[in-house]
Write an enzyme that holds these catalytic residues in place. Structure first.
Site, mmCIF file in Angstrom:
data_model
loop_
_atom_site.group_PDB
_atom_site.id
_atom_site.type_symbol
_atom_site.label_atom_id
_atom_site.label_comp_id
_atom_site.label_asym_id
_atom_site.label_seq_id
_atom_site.Cartn_x
_atom_site.Cartn_y
_atom_site.Cartn_z
ATOM 1 N N SER A 73 0.791 -1.348 0.018
ATOM 2 C CA SER A 73 0.065 0.003 0.011
ATOM 3 C C SER A 73 0.896 1.251 0.068
ATOM 4 O O SER A 73 0.246 2.355 -0.118
ATOM 5 C CB SER A 73 -1.104 0.076 0.941
ATOM 6 O OG SER A 73 -0.172 0.373 2.315
ATOM 7 N N LYS A 111 0.230 4.183 6.789
ATOM 8 C CA LYS A 111 -0.327 4.774 6.093
ATOM 9 C C LYS A 111 -0.075 6.442 6.094
ATOM 10 O O LYS A 111 0.704 6.675 7.105
ATOM 11 C CB LYS A 111 -1.904 4.778 6.429
ATOM 12 C CG LYS A 111 -2.564 3.237 6.146
ATOM 13 C CD LYS A 111 -2.546 2.835 4.619
ATOM 14 C CE LYS A 111 -3.472 1.695 4.570
ATOM 15 N NZ LYS A 111 -2.389 0.381 4.949
#
Length: 156
Positions: A73, A111
């Site tokens: 990600s 993230k």
């Protein structure tokens, strides 16, 4: 027999994460704790392991530790599956910073953190993956990315 080649990438401040990396030499190495895995994808259960890794002293501050990345990600920030990230322990993050976040006291993920009107958005750095929306009370910032240790196998 394959050998591992290690590259050290240090994060330069005040630049977008995708452009912030500068390669540093593997000299003046210090040992820091490797505390386990962090998900770069769907959050995974926080399960610390005990180990250590060597990193250049320029990446190490007072409360530094390492985590192994699992998932894709954060590829647009030049952080890949299998990399080891060097983390500075911190309890807050600026809007848009890449942070290690604990979700609901049990899952850890890597993230970009965005503070929004209705809570927080955990944004992957991979166009094919959706963001995660949570309430402020559901997350705890654990630290910020200071560097990457990447090992490549060299075959002769």
């Amino acid at each position: 027999m394959p050998q591992a080649s290690t590259h050290y990438l240090h994060r330069r401040p005040n630049l977008p994460m995708a452009e912030a990396w500068i390669r540093v030499e593997g000299e003046d190495l210090v040992e820091i704790p490797l505390l386990g895995d962090v998900s770069a994808g769907m959050p995974i259960e926080a399960c610390p392991t005990i180990g250590a890794i060597h990193a250049p002293s320029c990446m190490v501050r007072r409360n530094t530790y390492a985590l192994r990345v699992r998932g894709d990600s954060m590829i647009d920030c030049n952080i890949f599956d299998g990399d080891v990230i060097i983390i500075e322990r911190q309890e807050s993050a600026e809007n848009g910073e890449t942070a290690v976040v604990l979700i609901n006291q049990q899952e850890v993920t890597l993230k970009k953190l965005y503070i929004e009107k209705n809570g927080v958005r955990l944004q992957p750095a991979n166009e094919s993956m959706p963001p995660i929306y949570l309430k402020n009370s559901d997350i705890q910032v654990l630290g910020m990315v200071m560097g990457v240790v990447r090992q490549h196998e060299i075959t002769h």
